[in-house]
Design a protein around this motif. Structure first.
Motif, PDB file in Angstrom:
ATOM      1  N   UNK A 308       0.680  -1.339  -0.119  1.00 31.64           N
ATOM      2  CA  UNK A 308      -0.114   0.119  -0.010  1.00 31.64           C
ATOM      3  C   UNK A 308       0.928   1.131   0.068  1.00 31.64           C
ATOM      4  N   UNK A 309       1.888   1.089   0.765  1.00 34.56           N
ATOM      5  CA  UNK A 309       2.858   2.422   0.915  1.00 34.56           C
ATOM      6  C   UNK A 309       3.412   2.676  -0.347  1.00 34.56           C
ATOM      7  N   UNK A 310       3.702   1.513  -1.275  1.00 37.41           N
ATOM      8  CA  UNK A 310       4.451   1.849  -2.544  1.00 37.41           C
ATOM      9  C   UNK A 310       3.496   2.565  -3.314  1.00 37.41           C
ATOM     10  N   UNK A 311       2.206   2.418  -3.351  1.00 40.71           N
ATOM     11  CA  UNK A 311       1.279   2.833  -4.233  1.00 40.71           C
ATOM     12  C   UNK A 311       0.985   4.256  -3.760  1.00 40.71           C
ATOM     13  N   UNK A 312       0.945   4.647  -2.468  1.00 37.35           N
ATOM     14  CA  UNK A 312       0.317   6.187  -2.123  1.00 37.35           C
ATOM     15  C   UNK A 312       1.267   6.779  -1.359  1.00 37.35           C
ATOM     16  N   UNK A 313       2.445   6.217  -0.995  1.00 35.28           N
ATOM     17  CA  UNK A 313       3.679   6.866  -0.138  1.00 35.28           C
ATOM     18  C   UNK A 313       3.629   6.243   1.450  1.00 35.28           C
ATOM     19  N   UNK A 314       4.578   6.144   1.985  1.00 31.34           N
ATOM     20  CA  UNK A 314       4.528   5.467   3.426  1.00 31.34           C
ATOM     21  C   UNK A 314       3.788   6.510   4.282  1.00 31.34           C
ATOM     22  N   UNK A 315       4.237   7.719   4.252  1.00 30.53           N
ATOM     23  CA  UNK A 315       3.767   8.817   5.071  1.00 30.53           C
ATOM     24  C   UNK A 315       2.186   8.902   5.213  1.00 30.53           C
TER      25      UNK A 315
END
Length: 343
Positions: A308-315
């Motif tokens: 998920x973080x790869x798609x929209x960013x970790x933060x």
């Protein structure tokens, strides 16, 4: 990047133990990548974010009632088998508990002898290779004697096996459900199709590795589990036509996402093929096919929250999870859902 970067505190009471009476009545956290804003909605509202010409990609795998409880022939000791991978008609790779008592040549009886498993060998990782002995149709016997292999964080007994299946489950082979799809009802899917949204089906048989924690502190040292997928030509055509027409691809779950990204060429076109994938998607990955993701809330420090973080960013991902905890969303397999929009 460290595994601990993906940790969040989750109160135990937020882990959903049972499915809701109405599949589509779960909550939906809608997260927009561009604006970094979110909305609290109901899952039925998913229709408002889908447009005619978009494509919804679902994983039509079906979960095997893969957990069997029996007794060791000769001693009567209680034994448990969890089916992992079918090698041929009657030979399976399995997990046996207690493992120390499962030696080559031993037999385990289920259903008063209706089904018998003979241990053939101990293989890498401590799993066993077994051969089943029975009269009749194996699938019918398994359906009668087997139980759903619910994740370890679900402690309640599931009364209706079908509630751990999607309504479109078709091809048996999974040890766990593609849980993002559990929110869809036949009525909701029909409404979505009537809107002019294309629905494409892929198959990825979910393995127990999906629950395996990332033990390495450096995520690059994590060895991803392997899962079998199938993408038929007709379904690939639906997805590819959507992309050619500038429609968006909504992937239902991390399993559909891993399948699509495993079969995409350099131009983002989906290839019809089958095989095993060990694709590990983490921040820095450039998506070729998937534009938007519908998924459940995942375990801290899992490969799924990394995807998920790869798609929209970790933060943004971690901020959305903090919001979900604060708003008392239900987590994991029987929990609520997220919609991550990138365009």
């Amino acid at each position: 990047m460290k595994t601990s970067d993906f940790y969040f505190d989750l109160p135990e009471e937020l882990i959903a133990q049972e499915p809701l009476a109405d599949r589509s009545s779960s909550r939906l956290l809608v997260v927009e990548k561009d604006t970094e804003k979110w909305q609290h909605r109901n899952f039925k509202d998913i229709k408002e974010y889908l447009h005619a010409g978009d494509c919804l990609v679902i994983n039509d795998t079906r979960v095997l009632p893969a957990r069997l409880y029996g007794e060791r022939v000769g001693t009567g000791a209680a034994m448990e088998i969890l089916l992992l991978t079918r090698k041929d008609l009657d030979t399976w790779e399995v997990l046996v508990r207690p493992g120390k008592k499962a030696k080559p040549g031993d037999k385990i009886s289920f259903g008063s002898g209706k089904l018998v498993a003979e241990i053939l060998e101990v293989i890498e990782g401590g799993n066993r290779m077994i051969r089943f002995i029975y009269d009749g149709v194996f699938e019918a016997i398994l359906d009668e004697l087997g139980e759903m292999p619910l994740p370890p964080y679900i402690t309640h007994r599931l009364e209706d096996k079908e509630r751990y299946q999607t309504v479109y489950a078709k091809h048996e082979g999974s040890a766990a459900a593609p849980t993002a799809g559990l929110h869809f009802t036949p009525e909701l899917l029909k409404e979505i199709e009537e809107m002019g949204v294309n629905v494409a089906r892929v198959t990825l048989h979910v393995g127990l590795g999906t629950f395996r924690p990332v033990k390495a502190e450096d995520i690059l040292e994590h060895e991803m589990h392997s899962e079998y997928y199938v993408v038929e030509q007709e379904q690939a055509n639906i997805i590819n036509q959507t992309k050619r027409n500038n429609g968006r691809v909504f992937s239902v779950g991390t399993t559909s996402t891993r399948t699509l990204e495993s079969v995409a060429d350099e131009d983002g076109m989906v290839q019809a093929k089958s095989g095993w994938t060990q694709i590990f998607i983490y921040p820095g990955y450039e998506f070729r096919v998937v534009d938007c993701l519908i998924t459940n809330f995942h375990l801290p420090e899992s490969t799924l929250i990394m995807l998920v973080s790869a798609l929209v960013g970790k933060d943004l991902t971690m901020a959305a999870y903090a919001e979900a905890v604060n708003e008392r969303y239900r987590f994991f397999s029987f929990g609520d859902a997220c919609l991550f929009l990138t365009k």
